[in-house]
Design a protein around this motif. Structure first.
Motif, PDB file in Angstrom:
ATOM      1  N   UNK A 146       0.835  -1.197   0.000  1.00  0.00           N
ATOM      2  CA  UNK A 146       0.000   0.000   0.000  1.00  0.00           C
ATOM      3  C   UNK A 146       0.872   1.250   0.000  1.00  0.00           C
ATOM      4  N   UNK A 147       1.966   1.200   0.750  1.00  0.00           N
ATOM      5  CA  UNK A 147       2.867   2.346   0.846  1.00  0.00           C
ATOM      6  C   UNK A 147       4.230   1.855   1.303  1.00  0.00           C
ATOM      7  N   UNK A 148       5.270   2.562   0.870  1.00  0.00           N
ATOM      8  CA  UNK A 148       6.627   2.234   1.293  1.00  0.00           C
ATOM      9  C   UNK A 148       7.348   3.485   1.759  1.00  0.00           C
TER      10      UNK A 148
ATOM     11  N   UNK B 280      -1.490  -4.934   2.655  1.00  0.00           N
ATOM     12  CA  UNK B 280      -2.828  -5.431   2.964  1.00  0.00           C
ATOM     13  C   UNK B 280      -2.666  -6.780   3.672  1.00  0.00           C
ATOM     14  N   UNK B 281      -3.364  -7.002   4.767  1.00  0.00           N
ATOM     15  CA  UNK B 281      -3.296  -8.312   5.414  1.00  0.00           C
ATOM     16  C   UNK B 281      -4.057  -9.365   4.600  1.00  0.00           C
TER      17      UNK B 281
ATOM     18  N   UNK C 216       5.353   3.172  14.337  1.00  0.00           N
ATOM     19  CA  UNK C 216       4.155   3.871  14.813  1.00  0.00           C
ATOM     20  C   UNK C 216       3.999   5.218  14.114  1.00  0.00           C
ATOM     21  N   UNK C 217       5.094   5.899  13.831  1.00  0.00           N
ATOM     22  CA  UNK C 217       5.023   7.163  13.095  1.00  0.00           C
ATOM     23  C   UNK C 217       4.414   6.934  11.710  1.00  0.00           C
ATOM     24  N   UNK C 218       4.841   5.880  11.041  1.00  0.00           N
ATOM     25  CA  UNK C 218       4.288   5.572   9.714  1.00  0.00           C
ATOM     26  C   UNK C 218       2.815   5.184   9.822  1.00  0.00           C
TER      27      UNK C 218
END
Length: 117
Positions: free
Chosen positions: A18-20, A28-29, A60-62
């Motif tokens: 989804x994002x890097x 996605x799980x 956690x920031x991401x």
């Protein structure tokens, strides 16, 4: 046993990315609990959020960046089997929520039977 999340981070395991970021990936799980549910996984292999606080803070920031785009969400991680952790590579769930979505959490009124707050 090889770490499934390390394989995904290395590009050797199947995943919908989804994002890097440079050091974190969001995927996605396999079994999302709501539409838009993602897992935020640091590249570094740490067992859980207590293993390396700096890696945990970065993950956690991401997760917070992703959650900031949502009107409502749960941001959840687990530490240890007793806390329902099943993959021992730190991961943070970002779970979009909406009124009436029917997804209870263990401490919500729908699930609480005799637990102290």
């Amino acid at each position: 046993m090889p770490c499934v999340f390390c394989a995904i981070v290395a590009g050797e395991g199947p995943a919908v990315v989804v994002r890097e970021w440079d050091d974190v990936i969001a995927i996605r799980p396999l079994r999302p609990v709501t539409s838009g549910h993602v897992l935020v996984i640091p590249h570094a292999h740490v067992a859980d959020l207590g293993d390396d606080p700096s890696v945990s803070a970065r993950a956690m920031t991401c997760a917070a960046e992703l959650a900031a785009t949502l009107p409502a969400a749960n941001v959840i991680t687990s530490k240890g089997s007793a806390a329902t952790q099943t993959v021992f590579h730190l991961h943070v769930h970002v779970v979009p929520r909406c009124e009436g979505d029917g997804l209870p959490l263990p401490w919500t009124p729908q699930q609480t039977t005799n637990h102290a707050a």
